[in-house]
Structures are given as C-alpha cells and as structure tokens.
Motif scaffolding. Structure first.
Motif, PDB file in Angstrom:
ATOM      1  N   UNK A 119    -108.965  63.541  -6.608  1.00  0.00           N
ATOM      2  CA  UNK A 119    -109.894  62.600  -5.984  1.00  0.00           C
ATOM      3  C   UNK A 119    -109.179  61.345  -5.488  1.00  0.00           C
ATOM      4  N   UNK A 120    -108.275  60.812  -6.306  1.00  0.00           N
ATOM      5  CA  UNK A 120    -107.543  59.604  -5.920  1.00  0.00           C
ATOM      6  C   UNK A 120    -106.683  59.875  -4.688  1.00  0.00           C
ATOM      7  N   UNK A 121    -106.012  61.023  -4.663  1.00  0.00           N
ATOM      8  CA  UNK A 121    -105.177  61.374  -3.510  1.00  0.00           C
ATOM      9  C   UNK A 121    -106.014  61.551  -2.259  1.00  0.00           C
ATOM     10  N   UNK A 122    -107.182  62.160  -2.395  1.00  0.00           N
ATOM     11  CA  UNK A 122    -108.075  62.339  -1.241  1.00  0.00           C
ATOM     12  C   UNK A 122    -108.522  60.987  -0.691  1.00  0.00           C
ATOM     13  N   UNK A 123    -108.871  60.063  -1.585  1.00  0.00           N
ATOM     14  CA  UNK A 123    -109.299  58.726  -1.148  1.00  0.00           C
ATOM     15  C   UNK A 123    -108.147  58.006  -0.451  1.00  0.00           C
ATOM     16  N   UNK A 124    -106.968  58.084  -1.015  1.00  0.00           N
ATOM     17  CA  UNK A 124    -105.804  57.449  -0.392  1.00  0.00           C
ATOM     18  C   UNK A 124    -105.523  58.042   0.990  1.00  0.00           C
ATOM     19  N   UNK A 125    -105.684  59.339   1.110  1.00  0.00           N
ATOM     20  CA  UNK A 125    -105.447  59.983   2.395  1.00  0.00           C
ATOM     21  C   UNK A 125    -106.479  59.541   3.433  1.00  0.00           C
ATOM     22  N   UNK A 126    -107.715  59.394   3.007  1.00  0.00           N
ATOM     23  CA  UNK A 126    -108.761  58.932   3.933  1.00  0.00           C
ATOM     24  C   UNK A 126    -108.513  57.489   4.365  1.00  0.00           C
ATOM     25  N   UNK A 127    -108.130  56.645   3.423  1.00  0.00           N
ATOM     26  CA  UNK A 127    -107.895  55.234   3.745  1.00  0.00           C
ATOM     27  C   UNK A 127    -106.623  55.043   4.565  1.00  0.00           C
ATOM     28  N   UNK A 128    -105.693  55.995   4.470  1.00  0.00           N
ATOM     29  CA  UNK A 128    -104.430  55.842   5.190  1.00  0.00           C
ATOM     30  C   UNK A 128    -104.620  55.815   6.700  1.00  0.00           C
ATOM     31  N   UNK A 129    -105.701  56.382   7.191  1.00  0.00           N
ATOM     32  CA  UNK A 129    -105.935  56.413   8.637  1.00  0.00           C
ATOM     33  C   UNK A 129    -106.120  55.011   9.205  1.00  0.00           C
ATOM     34  N   UNK A 130    -106.402  54.037   8.333  1.00  0.00           N
ATOM     35  CA  UNK A 130    -106.630  52.667   8.786  1.00  0.00           C
ATOM     36  C   UNK A 130    -105.349  51.849   8.891  1.00  0.00           C
ATOM     37  N   UNK A 131    -104.285  52.316   8.202  1.00  0.00           N
ATOM     38  CA  UNK A 131    -103.083  51.458   8.186  1.00  0.00           C
ATOM     39  C   UNK A 131    -101.775  52.187   8.385  1.00  0.00           C
ATOM     40  N   UNK A 132    -101.773  53.530   8.357  1.00  0.00           N
ATOM     41  CA  UNK A 132    -100.534  54.274   8.544  1.00  0.00           C
ATOM     42  C   UNK A 132    -100.342  54.567  10.019  1.00  0.00           C
TER      43      UNK A 132
END
Length: 310
Positions: free
Chosen positions: A294-307
């Motif tokens: 779950x944590x990895x999925x959330x990080x992956x979703x949020x990464x679209x905003x800053x990566x």
C-alpha cells in the motif's frame, strides 16, 4: 499463400519491422528473465506458504492446526498491544531515517562528484560502512552512545556538559538507532545519486551558467529535476528497508528501553523464535507485505506530481 504471407509480400517494410520488434522483445526477455525468475522463486512464491501458515496455530515442530482468521483477529482486536506499538515505532523510524538519509546521500554525491585528487579514496571511505556487518556497526554504535564510556558523552564532558543516557531513554534510543542507520547506509545513497548525476546533460548546465545562474540555482533548477527518478527509486528502496529494520535494534537496544525501539520486525522475530508462534508470526509477515504494498502504491501515485522523466 496465407493471409500473413500475402501481407508480407505487399508490405515488406512492415513485416521487417514486426520481425525486428519480436527480436528486440526476445533480447529484452533474455536480459530480464533471470531477474524475473529469481524474484518469483525467492520473493513471490515464498509468500504463498507464509499465507497458508498465517491461518494456523503452529510452533514450528508439531503439525499445524488450522485456526482460520484467529491470528488476524488477535492483531486487529487489540489483544496484542505490541502490534500497534511496533507499527508506530517503525513509522517513527521511517520518518526520521528515510528523508534525512536521502538528503545526506545527495549532499555527499554532489560533494564527491568533483574530479579532484584523492576523491576515489573519499568515496571508498564513505561507502565502507555500507559493506560492514550491521552487527559490527551496532556494537560500535552501542559503545559510541554509551553514557559511561561513550565517545559522544566524553566529548560533551570536555566542554563541561553532562551527556544524556542515550540508550536508556526511549526518545534518545530511537534517535541513536536512526543516526546509526543513516551513517551505515549513506554510502549506498551516495553511490546511487552519484550514478544519477552522470546522466545530467552537461550542455544544460553550461547553458544555465552562460545565462548567469549560480551554483545553487543550477543545482535546484537543472540538476535536481534530472535526479528526481533516482530520488524516487531511493525513496521506495529505503522505505521498504526501514520497515524491515532489525539487526541494529537487536544489537543496540534489544527493543528497549521499555518498548521505545520495539519495531515491527523485532516483534515478528520475538513471536516466531522466542514464543514459537510461527502461525502468528506468518500473519504479521503478511500484514507487513500488505502495508508495504500500500505504501509503495501511494508513493508511486504521488510521484507523478514531482518526478521528472527525460
């Protein structure tokens, strides 16, 4: 003549493109095949027997007894107070360790990226703690943070300051574990970021310099955006690693004082090998797997905003 042969005769360029695509796919699978196979054998398939064991009462010796969801009910009904406490302690460790460790890794990578004499030796010295046994690192840190003969308190005493009992208070003990973990892993972070720095186009840096951008401006507006994929990868790896911290806690504090450093994997280990509750420990492992997923999925979703990908 088949329909495929007819199409190839009519459009030989498209046929060659399709054959080239199949060859590239085959080469790609040849490269990633061993990694995929290893991941399946050593990471994915072992989850299945652990999942089955999590629904049993098993001491590791006698035949397991099926108990349904009793282990999960014990966790989430509050019957095991150390389950929630270990999760909270692990979250505190993660929040304290991951961002600071990545920032220090970036700073060290930028520092050693200069082509100066002796820089290779400095890189090796920074990387050395990472390849050192965590047990040895923990033993040394236990001595460094000792309130009686530790180096830190000795330095403070030379200035007339009485140092705290670092490993005797919950807050300072967790801080000592975090500092030790950052020191032990800063070489790994540095090497990964250093590899990312090699991919920053020199032409963009030169163009920014010609436009009058200073050193800090070039770093934050040119270099850092190109490092975001590397930082994101480090964030994923270090978060997963932080949830699995065990050796440093075992050697430095033993989960104490009290339950101040009683982290999740320590709880899993205690249930499995001290209390011999393999079924309950397997349930703890499955819950950890779900949390990390779950944590990895959330990080992956949020990464679209800053990566930023090139």
């Amino acid at each position: 003549m088949t329909a495929t042969q007819t199409l190839q005769a009519r459009d030989p360029v498209a046929a060659d493109r399709r054959r080239g695509g199949r060859r590239r796919n085959l080469r790609g699978w040849m490269f990633i095949g061993p990694v995929v196979l290893g991941t399946l054998l050593f990471n994915v398939i072992p989850v299945l027997p652990t999942l089955v064991t999590s629904f049993t009462d098993w001491d590791g010796l006698a035949a397991p007894k099926f108990t349904g969801v009793a282990n999960y009910k014990e966790m989430f009904s509050g019957q095991d107070p150390l389950f929630g406490k270990s999760l909270i302690n692990t979250a505190i460790y993660t929040v304290g360790y991951v961002p600071v460790g990545i920032i220090i890794g970036i700073a060290l990578a930028v520092l050693v990226n200069n082509r100066l004499r002796g820089m290779a030796v400095i890189r090796a010295l920074i990387f050395l703690p990472y390849v050192t046994s965590l047990v040895a690192v923990g033993v040394v840190s236990r001595w460094v943070f000792s309130d009686q003969y530790g180096v830190i308190n000795a330095v403070l005493a030379s200035f007339g300051i009485t140092g705290p009992h670092w490993l005797g208070e919950p807050g300072s003990a967790m801080a000592a574990v975090i500092v030790t973990a950052i020191w032990a892993n800063m070489g790994f972070n540095m090497i990964i970021v250093l590899a990312g720095l090699q991919g920053v186009p020199e032409t963009l840096i030169e163009a920014a310099t010609l436009d009058g951008a200073g050193r800090f401006s070039r770093f934050f507006h040119v270099t850092l955006p190109f490092l975001t994929p590397t930082i994101f990868m480090l964030l994923i790896l270090q978060t997963i690693g932080s949830f699995q911290v065990f050796a440093l806690v075992l050697v430095m504090t033993g989960g104490g004082p009290g339950d101040g450093t009683y982290v999740y994997i320590y709880h899993l280990w205690y249930e499995a090998f001290s209390l011999r509750r393999m079924g309950y420990a397997s349930a703890l492992a499955i819950v950890l797997f779900a949390v990390l997923l779950a944590v990895t999925w959330i990080q992956n979703r949020l990464s679209k905003r800053w990566v930023f990908y090139q």
